[in-house]
Structures are given as C-alpha cells and as structure tokens.
Design a protein around this motif. Structure first.
Motif, PDB file in Angstrom:
ATOM      1  N   GLY A  23      -5.179  10.410 -49.795  1.00  0.00           N
ATOM      2  CA  GLY A  23      -3.904  10.303 -49.093  1.00  0.00           C
ATOM      3  C   GLY A  23      -3.251   8.936 -49.190  1.00  0.00           C
ATOM      4  N   GLN A  24      -2.015   8.888 -48.736  1.00  0.00           N
ATOM      5  CA  GLN A  24      -1.274   7.629 -48.666  1.00  0.00           C
ATOM      6  C   GLN A  24      -1.711   6.852 -47.428  1.00  0.00           C
ATOM      7  OE1 GLN A  24       2.848   8.922 -48.586  1.00  0.00           O
ATOM      8  NE2 GLN A  24       3.023   8.620 -50.789  1.00  0.00           N
ATOM      9  N   TRP A  25      -1.519   5.540 -47.484  1.00  0.00           N
ATOM     10  CA  TRP A  25      -1.830   4.702 -46.328  1.00  0.00           C
ATOM     11  C   TRP A  25      -0.837   4.973 -45.204  1.00  0.00           C
ATOM     12  CZ3 TRP A  25      -6.395   2.669 -46.287  1.00  0.00           C
ATOM     13  CH2 TRP A  25      -7.003   2.233 -47.463  1.00  0.00           C
ATOM     14  N   VAL A  26      -1.352   4.994 -43.975  1.00  0.00           N
ATOM     15  CA  VAL A  26      -0.542   5.146 -42.767  1.00  0.00           C
ATOM     16  C   VAL A  26      -0.813   3.921 -41.901  1.00  0.00           C
ATOM     17  CG1 VAL A  26      -0.179   6.501 -40.667  1.00  0.00           C
ATOM     18  CG2 VAL A  26      -0.681   7.662 -42.840  1.00  0.00           C
ATOM     19  N   LEU A  27       0.220   3.163 -41.581  1.00  0.00           N
ATOM     20  CA  LEU A  27       0.088   1.976 -40.749  1.00  0.00           C
ATOM     21  C   LEU A  27      -0.003   2.377 -39.278  1.00  0.00           C
ATOM     22  CD1 LEU A  27       0.161  -1.133 -40.418  1.00  0.00           C
ATOM     23  CD2 LEU A  27       2.660  -0.939 -40.295  1.00  0.00           C
ATOM     24  N   VAL A  28      -1.035   1.889 -38.593  1.00  0.00           N
ATOM     25  CA  VAL A  28      -1.224   2.156 -37.171  1.00  0.00           C
ATOM     26  C   VAL A  28      -0.631   0.986 -36.389  1.00  0.00           C
ATOM     27  CG1 VAL A  28      -2.898   2.516 -35.317  1.00  0.00           C
ATOM     28  CG2 VAL A  28      -3.292   3.527 -37.575  1.00  0.00           C
ATOM     29  N   LYS A  60     -10.802  -8.566 -30.609  1.00  0.00           N
ATOM     30  CA  LYS A  60      -9.752  -9.586 -30.532  1.00  0.00           C
ATOM     31  C   LYS A  60      -8.335  -9.060 -30.707  1.00  0.00           C
ATOM     32  CE  LYS A  60     -12.706 -12.705 -29.594  1.00  0.00           C
ATOM     33  NZ  LYS A  60     -12.952 -12.833 -28.171  1.00  0.00           N
ATOM     34  N   LYS A  61      -8.186  -7.752 -30.664  1.00  0.00           N
ATOM     35  CA  LYS A  61      -6.871  -7.105 -30.699  1.00  0.00           C
ATOM     36  C   LYS A  61      -7.038  -5.695 -30.193  1.00  0.00           C
ATOM     37  CE  LYS A  61      -5.997  -7.552 -35.192  1.00  0.00           C
ATOM     38  NZ  LYS A  61      -5.432  -7.338 -36.530  1.00  0.00           N
ATOM     39  N   PRO A  62      -5.952  -5.032 -29.832  1.00  0.00           N
ATOM     40  CA  PRO A  62      -6.076  -3.643 -29.385  1.00  0.00           C
ATOM     41  C   PRO A  62      -6.621  -2.733 -30.491  1.00  0.00           C
ATOM     42  CG  PRO A  62      -3.927  -4.541 -28.791  1.00  0.00           C
ATOM     43  CD  PRO A  62      -4.579  -5.531 -29.717  1.00  0.00           C
ATOM     44  N   ILE A  63      -7.265  -1.672 -30.057  1.00  0.00           N
ATOM     45  CA  ILE A  63      -7.740  -0.648 -30.998  1.00  0.00           C
ATOM     46  C   ILE A  63      -7.108   0.689 -30.606  1.00  0.00           C
ATOM     47  CG2 ILE A  63      -9.912  -1.798 -31.590  1.00  0.00           C
ATOM     48  CD1 ILE A  63     -11.316   0.159 -29.630  1.00  0.00           C
ATOM     49  N   VAL A 103     -10.392   1.495 -34.837  1.00  0.00           N
ATOM     50  CA  VAL A 103      -9.185   1.293 -35.640  1.00  0.00           C
ATOM     51  C   VAL A 103      -8.362   0.176 -35.004  1.00  0.00           C
ATOM     52  CG1 VAL A 103      -7.054   2.362 -36.444  1.00  0.00           C
ATOM     53  CG2 VAL A 103      -9.168   3.709 -36.374  1.00  0.00           C
ATOM     54  N   PRO A 104      -8.379  -1.030 -35.604  1.00  0.00           N
ATOM     55  CA  PRO A 104      -7.586  -2.118 -35.036  1.00  0.00           C
ATOM     56  C   PRO A 104      -6.093  -1.898 -35.256  1.00  0.00           C
ATOM     57  CG  PRO A 104      -9.077  -2.914 -36.786  1.00  0.00           C
ATOM     58  CD  PRO A 104      -9.154  -1.428 -36.763  1.00  0.00           C
ATOM     59  N   VAL A 105      -5.293  -2.358 -34.301  1.00  0.00           N
ATOM     60  CA  VAL A 105      -3.846  -2.274 -34.444  1.00  0.00           C
ATOM     61  C   VAL A 105      -3.423  -2.967 -35.746  1.00  0.00           C
ATOM     62  CG1 VAL A 105      -3.345  -4.407 -33.148  1.00  0.00           C
ATOM     63  CG2 VAL A 105      -1.672  -2.559 -33.191  1.00  0.00           C
ATOM     64  N   ASP A 106      -2.358  -2.467 -36.343  1.00  0.00           N
ATOM     65  CA  ASP A 106      -1.775  -3.013 -37.580  1.00  0.00           C
ATOM     66  C   ASP A 106      -2.673  -2.867 -38.803  1.00  0.00           C
ATOM     67  OD1 ASP A 106       0.579  -3.710 -36.223  1.00  0.00           O
ATOM     68  OD2 ASP A 106      -0.278  -5.647 -35.615  1.00  0.00           O
ATOM     69  N   CYS A 107      -3.559  -1.875 -38.794  1.00  0.00           N
ATOM     70  CA  CYS A 107      -4.351  -1.595 -39.987  1.00  0.00           C
ATOM     71  C   CYS A 107      -3.792  -0.339 -40.661  1.00  0.00           C
ATOM     72  CB  CYS A 107      -5.827  -1.421 -39.651  1.00  0.00           C
ATOM     73  SG  CYS A 107      -6.191   0.124 -38.829  1.00  0.00           S
TER      74      CYS A 107
END
Length: 155
Positions: A23-28, A60-63, A103-107
């Motif tokens: 699949g294609q990447w999906v930004l969280v 160190k960041k939201p998940i 799953v870290p934010v912005d991954c």
C-alpha cells in the motif's frame, strides 16, 4: 503504487492465497488521532495531550490509539484494488490482532497484505480473510498484525 484490478468476483477469487501490492504511505497526524478520540471517547492523555506526552511519555510524543490501526485496514485494503462489479462491503470481524509497536504521531503507515481465504457468502457475496501487517516507516516492528475478515457483495 500498483493496484489490483478485477472485472468481477470470479476474477478476484483467483487471488486467493496471493499477496496484494504494498500500500501507499498514510501519514498519521495529531488531527487524525484527536478525531479518533472524539469518535471513540478515548481521551487518554498519551493520545491527545501533546505537552504531557512530550514530558511524561516514554515515546516523547503522542501515539495513536491501537484500534486506529485496525480502523485504517478497510481504507488501506480498498486502496489496493478495484473490483468493477463491487457494490458494497462490510466488516465481519477479526480473528487475530496484535499491536507490536505504538504508532507515533507524524509517522507514515502502509499495508502489506495477502488474501488468506475467500468463501461464498449469501447471494452475490464473499467472505474474505485477509492477512494484514501495518508497517511503520523507519521502525522494524509493525504497528499492527491482524487477520481481518470482511464481506463483499457484487451488484
């Protein structure tokens, strides 16, 4: 990205036991995580409080919520294929689910999948068991590994 294109269910059934295109990447994003929290009423700080997550979380960041990975499976699978006779689909359930890595934010996430089993279901329907692994870009362990079951119906 390659996409599987089938004229009808008969052609689709020939892919049983085979892998689908990656699949294609999906930004969280944080906005997606917040919207998921709103939909599920799960406001645990590790998901929605950016400042507290930066100070107190081992990540160190939201998940993202673990169940957010599961909820993306339908979209990710449908992005991989077109069945011209497809009328509608519904989720049937999950047989096995694990969340090996948060799953870290912005991954970015993407789906690796195969069609484990295809069975007839009612009139004009199929029950499909998919093997799904949701990859996190740059992280060895996947976000989610699941055996996902759905129903699809032809027009």
């Amino acid at each position: 990205m390659d996409q599987l294109v089938c004229k009808n269910f008969e052609e689709f059934k020939t892919y049983e036991g085979k892998s689908l295109p990656v699949g294609q990447w999906v930004l969280v994003t944080q906005e997606m995580i917040n919207a998921f929290a709103d939909a599920t009423l799960d406001y645990q700080w590790i998901h929605v409080d950016v400042e507290r997550a930066q100070k107190e979380s081992p990540f160190k960041k939201p998940i993202a919520h673990g169940f957010m990975s599961i909820s993306l499976l339908s979209k990710m699978l449908m992005d991989l294929m077109v069945i011209e006779s497809f009328a509608m689909g519904v989720n049937y359930g999950l047989n096995k689910v694990r969340f090996p890595h948060p799953v870290p934010v912005d991954c970015n996430l993407r789906l690796h999948s195969s069609i484990q089993k295809i069975e007839p279901y009612a009139e004009k329907g199929l029950k499909i068991t998919w093997d799904c692994t949701v990859e996190i870009q740059g992280i060895e362990k996947p976000a989610c590994v699941a055996e996902f079951v759905s129903l699809m119906f032809e027009s």
